[in-house]
Design a protein around this motif. Structure first.
Motif, PDB file in Angstrom:
ATOM      1  N   CYS A 120      32.436   3.477  19.851  1.00 49.71           N
ATOM      2  CA  CYS A 120      32.431   2.044  19.579  1.00 49.71           C
ATOM      3  C   CYS A 120      31.283   1.341  20.310  1.00 49.71           C
ATOM      4  O   CYS A 120      30.621   0.454  19.760  1.00 49.71           O
ATOM      5  N   GLU A 154      34.619  -3.858  20.738  1.00 46.73           N
ATOM      6  CA  GLU A 154      35.942  -4.482  20.666  1.00 46.73           C
ATOM      7  C   GLU A 154      36.994  -3.586  19.997  1.00 46.73           C
ATOM      8  O   GLU A 154      38.204  -3.730  20.236  1.00 46.73           O
ATOM      9  N   LEU A 155      36.535  -2.652  19.169  1.00 50.61           N
ATOM     10  CA  LEU A 155      37.494  -1.765  18.497  1.00 50.61           C
ATOM     11  C   LEU A 155      38.238  -0.879  19.486  1.00 50.61           C
ATOM     12  O   LEU A 155      39.391  -0.495  19.254  1.00 50.61           O
ATOM     13  N   THR A 169      39.451  -1.581  22.310  1.00 45.88           N
ATOM     14  CA  THR A 169      40.570  -2.253  22.989  1.00 45.88           C
ATOM     15  C   THR A 169      41.556  -2.866  22.002  1.00 45.88           C
ATOM     16  O   THR A 169      42.581  -3.416  22.420  1.00 45.88           O
ATOM     17  N   ASP A 170      41.255  -2.781  20.737  1.00 45.84           N
ATOM     18  CA  ASP A 170      42.173  -3.276  19.707  1.00 45.84           C
ATOM     19  C   ASP A 170      43.426  -2.389  19.716  1.00 45.84           C
ATOM     20  O   ASP A 170      43.326  -1.165  19.573  1.00 45.84           O
ATOM     21  N   ARG A 177      45.500  -1.643  17.603  1.00 45.60           N
ATOM     22  CA  ARG A 177      45.658  -0.832  16.392  1.00 45.60           C
ATOM     23  C   ARG A 177      44.880   0.470  16.483  1.00 45.60           C
ATOM     24  O   ARG A 177      45.228   1.459  15.804  1.00 45.60           O
ATOM     25  N   SER A 200      43.207   1.700  19.759  1.00 42.29           N
ATOM     26  CA  SER A 200      42.845   2.181  21.094  1.00 42.29           C
ATOM     27  C   SER A 200      43.320   3.609  21.362  1.00 42.29           C
ATOM     28  O   SER A 200      42.691   4.338  22.127  1.00 42.29           O
ATOM     29  N   ARG A 232      45.448   5.014  15.591  1.00 45.27           N
ATOM     30  CA  ARG A 232      44.376   5.107  14.590  1.00 45.27           C
ATOM     31  C   ARG A 232      44.844   5.911  13.376  1.00 45.27           C
ATOM     32  O   ARG A 232      44.472   5.599  12.241  1.00 45.27           O
ATOM     33  N   ASN A 290      46.900   3.616  11.382  1.00 41.51           N
ATOM     34  CA  ASN A 290      46.081   2.561  10.779  1.00 41.51           C
ATOM     35  C   ASN A 290      44.779   3.142  10.219  1.00 41.51           C
ATOM     36  O   ASN A 290      43.721   2.523  10.296  1.00 41.51           O
TER      37      ASN A 290
END
Length: 417
Positions: free
Chosen positions: A279, A286-287, A289-290, A292, A294, A299, A302
């Motif tokens: 990332c 930012e991905l 720490t998301d 959905r 992390s 992953r 999602n």
């Protein structure tokens, strides 16, 4: 097995081991080629006038020194180097006598006839082990020596389907190009050849302790089922048969191919720390720490969302640019090569994976070499795939002490070629 001087072996690791190869097409010849690369003396027994089926599997054919096609099929060339060819009619009584005599002088015999079919010639394991109790006899078939389908022929394509591989290979139903696909190489044949090498070498080691040979019963279907790896275990854990994911991974995300502005490349992100590094490298920190995305388990749940975000982002630059950025943070990444690109990769070149093996028809004949690198007993490339029967006289003289007159008589009778 080999002479040694001051602790350094002379020749390949299997120097001194004699292998009688009655197999044809791919699985058996792949096995015997690996043994030959490792120094075994492999004598390939072929049909008089026809030889291995794959001799006729062309075009493409090997080019001669002038760049013209020979009648030596590239398929045959790929799996028969470092062997000697003896043409024998095993349907004749004299031919059977020759094979029995050769087996009596051999350490290993490899065959891929239908289960039980060599018994009528007296060339089955039970018959030959009485002649040579130290013989390691490796049978390679589609379905093995027992079971309801043991008598049936089995080709790689059929086994890829039956063994579940095609059900997890290809795009998902409903996706463009969706549906089951076979692998682009006869991978079940190749894997069976490699497993057979393991079995033969294990039997050779066991013989050092017991003094006895044994029968290796190798089946393409067994190998394909065994090689399903995590996919079969996923089923056994859940009761749900895995489906096709295209280039994606059932258990890891992102582990897929992506299309850049010019061509496709691959990311194989194996853990959460690699995902965070990815990332940062691609400008989307930012991905990491998301919630959905992390953790890998999130992953996977999602998958569609993260794949869509990355797919859109990667269209902004070229594949080479993304590979350069991502490789700097030690995340596995690479472009998708065609065969020409793969063989010209600097790493492939540096590893010596392209070798020149002079052929009587083309002194500049090249092929892909062995991936086995041994420090004391390296692989040697002594000869290209043989012409049909080119070693008949030499082998029968060496193994069986046949005279020139005896060989001439056998040739005249059509027993050997």
């Amino acid at each position: 097995m080999s002479d040694e001087s001051e602790g350094v072996p002379s020749g390949g690791a299997l120097t001194g081991i004699r292998v009688l190869d009655l197999s044809r097409v791919l699985a058996g010849p792949w096995c015997s080629q690996v043994l030959a690369d490792l120094g075994a003396d492999v004598v390939k027994v072929e049909r008089v006038g026809q030889g291995d089926d794959t001799r006729a599997w062309g075009p493409p054919y090997m080019k001669d020194a002038q760049g013209d096609d020979t009648l030596e099929a590239s398929y045959y060339q790929s799996s028969n180097r470092n062997k000697r060819s003896v043409a024998v009619d095993i349907a004749s009584e004299k031919g059977q006598e020759i094979v029995r005599a050769l087996a009596a002088e051999s350490d290993v015999l490899i065959e891929n006839f239908k289960a039980g079919s060599l018994a009528k010639y007296g060339l089955d394991y039970a018959s030959l082990s009485r002649i040579n109790p130290r013989l390691i006899y490796c049978s390679i078939t589609g379905f093995g020596q027992m079971g309801p389908r043991a008598q049936e022929p089995g080709y790689d394509f059929i086994i890829q389907g039956m063994g579940g591989l095609m059900s997890i290979t290809g795009e998902r139903d409903g996706a463009p190009g969706g549906g089951p696909q076979k692998v682009g190489v006869a991978v079940t044949d190749v894997m069976t050849g490699l497993y057979s090498v393991v079995a033969i070498q294990a039997a050779l080691l066991a013989r050092e302790k017991t003094g006895r040979g044994q029968h290796c019963d190798m089946a393409l279907l067994d190998v394909q089922v065994a090689a399903l790896g995590n996919q079969s275990q996923n089923y056994l854990s859940t009761g749900v048969a895995p489906g096709r994911y295209g280039n994606a991974h059932a258990n890891i995300v992102p582990y897929n191919s992506f299309h850049a502005s010019d061509k496709d490349f691959i990311i194989a992100c194996g853990n959460d720390s690699q995902f965070a590094a990815l990332c940062g490298a691609i400008g989307l920190p930012e991905l990491a720490t998301d919630p959905r995305f992390s953790r890998n388990e999130n992953r996977v749940r999602n998958r569609e969302a993260i794949t869509q975000i990355l797919s859109t982002h990667f269209k902004r630059d070229t594949a080479e640019a993304w590979v350069e950025r991502i490789s700097k943070v030690k995340v596995p990444v690479g472009v998708i090569n065609d065969i020409a690109g793969a063989l010209s990769e600097p790493q492939v070149q540096a590893r010596g994976m392209l070798v020149n093996i002079p052929h009587s028809m083309n002194q500049d004949f090249k092929m892909v070499g062995s991936p086995i690198h041994l420090s004391d007993t390296p692989v040697e490339y002594k000869r290209p795939a043989p012409l049909l029967g080119q070693d008949t006289e030499a082998v029968l003289s060496e193994y069986l002490d046949l005279t020139a007159d005896q060989l001439s008589q056998l040739k005249g009778d059509g027993v050997v070629g």
